[in-house]
Design a protein around this motif. Structure first.
Motif, PDB file in Angstrom:
ATOM      1  N   LYS A 172     -16.928  50.025  -5.862  1.00 34.81           N
ATOM      2  CA  LYS A 172     -17.489  49.410  -7.064  1.00 34.81           C
ATOM      3  C   LYS A 172     -16.562  48.310  -7.567  1.00 34.81           C
ATOM      4  CE  LYS A 172     -20.099  53.394  -8.800  1.00 34.81           C
ATOM      5  NZ  LYS A 172     -20.277  54.338  -9.930  1.00 34.81           N
ATOM      6  N   ALA A 173     -17.145  47.332  -8.243  1.00 37.46           N
ATOM      7  CA  ALA A 173     -16.361  46.193  -8.726  1.00 37.46           C
ATOM      8  C   ALA A 173     -15.224  46.626  -9.627  1.00 37.46           C
ATOM      9  CB  ALA A 173     -17.281  45.211  -9.454  1.00 37.46           C
ATOM     10  N   GLU A 174     -15.478  47.606 -10.489  1.00 38.04           N
ATOM     11  CA  GLU A 174     -14.453  48.032 -11.448  1.00 38.04           C
ATOM     12  C   GLU A 174     -13.316  48.820 -10.796  1.00 38.04           C
ATOM     13  OE1 GLU A 174     -18.047  50.871 -12.004  1.00 38.04           O
ATOM     14  OE2 GLU A 174     -17.678  48.745 -11.546  1.00 38.04           O
ATOM     15  N   MET A 175     -13.484  49.209  -9.524  1.00 42.40           N
ATOM     16  CA  MET A 175     -12.437  49.940  -8.809  1.00 42.40           C
ATOM     17  C   MET A 175     -11.464  49.008  -8.092  1.00 42.40           C
ATOM     18  SD  MET A 175     -14.682  52.986  -7.031  1.00 42.40           S
ATOM     19  CE  MET A 175     -15.299  54.387  -7.960  1.00 42.40           C
ATOM     20  N   ILE A 176     -11.886  47.778  -7.830  1.00 42.25           N
ATOM     21  CA  ILE A 176     -11.089  46.846  -7.026  1.00 42.25           C
ATOM     22  C   ILE A 176      -9.774  46.522  -7.731  1.00 42.25           C
ATOM     23  CG2 ILE A 176     -11.009  44.526  -6.039  1.00 42.25           C
ATOM     24  CD1 ILE A 176     -14.074  44.717  -5.719  1.00 42.25           C
ATOM     25  N   GLY A 177      -8.672  46.728  -7.021  1.00 45.41           N
ATOM     26  CA  GLY A 177      -7.349  46.404  -7.560  1.00 45.41           C
ATOM     27  C   GLY A 177      -6.763  47.434  -8.499  1.00 45.41           C
ATOM     28  N   LYS A 178      -7.527  48.502  -8.814  1.00 47.20           N
ATOM     29  CA  LYS A 178      -7.018  49.534  -9.711  1.00 47.20           C
ATOM     30  C   LYS A 178      -6.090  50.485  -8.943  1.00 47.20           C
ATOM     31  CE  LYS A 178      -9.263  48.308 -13.406  1.00 47.20           C
ATOM     32  NZ  LYS A 178     -10.490  48.972 -13.843  1.00 47.20           N
ATOM     33  N   PRO A 179      -5.137  51.135  -9.646  1.00 43.40           N
ATOM     34  CA  PRO A 179      -4.306  52.145  -8.985  1.00 43.40           C
ATOM     35  C   PRO A 179      -5.191  53.219  -8.347  1.00 43.40           C
ATOM     36  CG  PRO A 179      -3.467  51.657 -11.180  1.00 43.40           C
ATOM     37  CD  PRO A 179      -4.794  50.967 -11.075  1.00 43.40           C
ATOM     38  N   TYR A 189      -2.955  56.980  11.177  1.00 47.96           N
ATOM     39  CA  TYR A 189      -3.696  57.210   9.935  1.00 47.96           C
ATOM     40  C   TYR A 189      -2.799  57.031   8.709  1.00 47.96           C
ATOM     41  CZ  TYR A 189      -6.881  59.262   6.554  1.00 47.96           C
ATOM     42  OH  TYR A 189      -7.706  59.457   5.464  1.00 47.96           O
ATOM     43  N   GLU A 190      -1.581  57.501   8.804  1.00 49.11           N
ATOM     44  CA  GLU A 190      -0.686  57.443   7.638  1.00 49.11           C
ATOM     45  C   GLU A 190      -0.284  56.018   7.269  1.00 49.11           C
ATOM     46  OE1 GLU A 190       1.396  61.876   7.862  1.00 49.11           O
ATOM     47  OE2 GLU A 190       2.433  60.157   8.764  1.00 49.11           O
ATOM     48  N   GLN A 191      -0.469  55.072   8.189  1.00 50.59           N
ATOM     49  CA  GLN A 191      -0.137  53.677   7.896  1.00 50.59           C
ATOM     50  C   GLN A 191      -1.297  52.916   7.260  1.00 50.59           C
ATOM     51  OE1 GLN A 191       3.146  52.999   8.494  1.00 50.59           O
ATOM     52  NE2 GLN A 191       3.038  55.150   9.139  1.00 50.59           N
ATOM     53  N   LEU A 192      -2.488  53.519   7.212  1.00 50.64           N
ATOM     54  CA  LEU A 192      -3.679  52.790   6.784  1.00 50.64           C
ATOM     55  C   LEU A 192      -3.817  52.763   5.268  1.00 50.64           C
ATOM     56  CD1 LEU A 192      -6.240  54.270   9.344  1.00 50.64           C
ATOM     57  CD2 LEU A 192      -5.070  52.056   9.497  1.00 50.64           C
ATOM     58  N   PRO A 193      -4.197  51.617   4.693  1.00 46.35           N
ATOM     59  CA  PRO A 193      -4.557  51.582   3.278  1.00 46.35           C
ATOM     60  C   PRO A 193      -5.923  52.236   3.088  1.00 46.35           C
ATOM     61  CG  PRO A 193      -5.016  49.473   4.275  1.00 46.35           C
ATOM     62  CD  PRO A 193      -4.373  50.315   5.350  1.00 46.35           C
ATOM     63  N   HIS A 194      -6.244  52.636   1.864  1.00 42.74           N
ATOM     64  CA  HIS A 194      -7.551  53.251   1.634  1.00 42.74           C
ATOM     65  C   HIS A 194      -8.683  52.244   1.827  1.00 42.74           C
ATOM     66  CE1 HIS A 194      -5.258  56.635   0.115  1.00 42.74           C
ATOM     67  NE2 HIS A 194      -6.368  57.336   0.126  1.00 42.74           N
ATOM     68  N   TYR A 195      -8.421  50.993   1.513  1.00 45.72           N
ATOM     69  CA  TYR A 195      -9.370  49.927   1.797  1.00 45.72           C
ATOM     70  C   TYR A 195      -8.590  48.629   1.956  1.00 45.72           C
ATOM     71  CZ  TYR A 195      -9.039  48.647  -3.198  1.00 45.72           C
ATOM     72  OH  TYR A 195      -8.572  48.266  -4.429  1.00 45.72           O
ATOM     73  N   GLN A 196      -9.243  47.618   2.537  1.00 45.45           N
ATOM     74  CA  GLN A 196      -8.582  46.348   2.806  1.00 45.45           C
ATOM     75  C   GLN A 196      -9.016  45.304   1.775  1.00 45.45           C
ATOM     76  OE1 GLN A 196      -6.521  45.707   5.473  1.00 45.45           O
ATOM     77  NE2 GLN A 196      -6.782  47.637   6.539  1.00 45.45           N
ATOM     78  N   GLN A 197      -8.063  44.594   1.221  1.00 49.30           N
ATOM     79  CA  GLN A 197      -8.379  43.409   0.435  1.00 49.30           C
ATOM     80  C   GLN A 197      -7.884  42.221   1.252  1.00 49.30           C
ATOM     81  OE1 GLN A 197      -8.020  43.684  -3.724  1.00 49.30           O
ATOM     82  NE2 GLN A 197      -8.133  41.506  -4.081  1.00 49.30           N
ATOM     83  N   LEU A 198      -8.819  41.528   1.901  1.00 51.28           N
ATOM     84  CA  LEU A 198      -8.508  40.430   2.808  1.00 51.28           C
ATOM     85  C   LEU A 198      -8.918  39.131   2.132  1.00 51.28           C
ATOM     86  CD1 LEU A 198      -9.931  42.041   6.068  1.00 51.28           C
ATOM     87  CD2 LEU A 198      -7.581  42.122   5.238  1.00 51.28           C
ATOM     88  N   GLU A 199      -7.983  38.237   1.979  1.00 53.98           N
ATOM     89  CA  GLU A 199      -8.232  37.011   1.219  1.00 53.98           C
ATOM     90  C   GLU A 199      -8.542  37.392  -0.231  1.00 53.98           C
ATOM     91  OE1 GLU A 199      -7.571  34.168   3.021  1.00 53.98           O
ATOM     92  OE2 GLU A 199      -7.151  35.652   4.549  1.00 53.98           O
TER      93      GLU A 199
END
Length: 245
Positions: free
Chosen positions: A142-149, A121-131
């Motif tokens: 939400k779109a405005e959350m993508i890539g934000k800290p 679990y500790e190695q997992l990102p909160h979500y995946q950005q693939l490609e």
């Protein structure tokens, strides 16, 4: 890279094996490899409620050890992590099934499994950005959350969705349909809310088709945007499926 993104498994290990085979993967050692170099990805909630949560997790551990795991943890993953860390969590909503299965192990294996899961679990990102155009997040993003800290708000959203603060009679939180207002250019693939069929709206798709409730286990093939499913082996519980309006 091409991906096969699998919805909420919830301990349905036999259905998972069937789906992986239907997608064309072949077993090599402890993992599954696709002859065309496709990759498996997951929207989270591998465990709880179903009959073989530990076997599902063992497969994910093997994928992680091989460096080919793409997994976005869900709220059930987070709750099991907190339980194994010694936090005071309620053994409800299917966690009691996983814990009972875990407690059947001999004590040395039990402790080894607990430590392995914490590491997992500790190695997992909160979500995946693939490609550049694919996001895999357990309950959506939400779109405005993508890539934000990462903030507390984003962390809560990817685990629980767009919660309102209200609750259904059985204790489940009432959630807004965030995907209806999604206007992002990236595809967001998610699960968390069981629905009878994959739910497509804008550039999002919910692929939790309620396998553990007798529905099906579903994969979304990307970039083809195709659906592949196998029927559940579990008893059908029609009241557990959400109907989008």
């Amino acid at each position: 890279m091409k991906y096969d993104i699998i919805g909420d498994i919830h301990g349905c290990y036999q259905e998972l094996l069937q789906l992986i085979a239907r997608l064309g993967y072949e077993k090599q050692g402890d993992v599954f490899i696709h002859p065309e170099n496709r990759k498996l990805a997951f929207v989270g909630d591998a465990m709880d409620r179903g009959p073989e949560s530990l076997n599902v997790l063992r497969l994910l551990f093997a994928l992680q050890d091989a460096g080919i795991l793409y997994y976005s943890p869900g709220n059930h993953c987070n709750k099991l992590f907190r339980y194994f860390k010694g936090n005071d969590v309620q053994l409800t909503h299917g966690l009691e099934v996983t814990v009972d299965e875990w407690q059947q192990l001999h004590k040395p294996e039990r402790q080894q499994f607990r430590k392995r899961y914490i590491h997992f679990y500790e190695q997992l990102p909160h979500y995946q950005q693939l490609e550049n155009d694919l996001i895999v997040a357990h309950a959506g993003l939400k779109a405005e959350m993508i890539g934000k800290p990462l903030s507390k708000g984003i962390a809560v959203f990817v685990l629980y969705g767009d919660i309102t603060g209200r609750f259904h009679a059985d204790g489940r939180p009432v959630r807004r349909d965030w995907a209806k207002s999604y206007r992002g250019q990236k595809w967001v693939v998610y699960g968390h809310t069981p629905t009878a069929e994959p739910y497509f709206v804008n550039r999002t798709v919910n692929i939790d088709t309620g396998c553990v409730f007798g529905g099906s286990l579903t994969a979304f093939r990307f970039p083809e945007k195709e659906i592949v499913s196998v029927p559940s082996l579990q008893p059908y519980q029609p009241d557990r499926f959400h109907i989008y309006s």
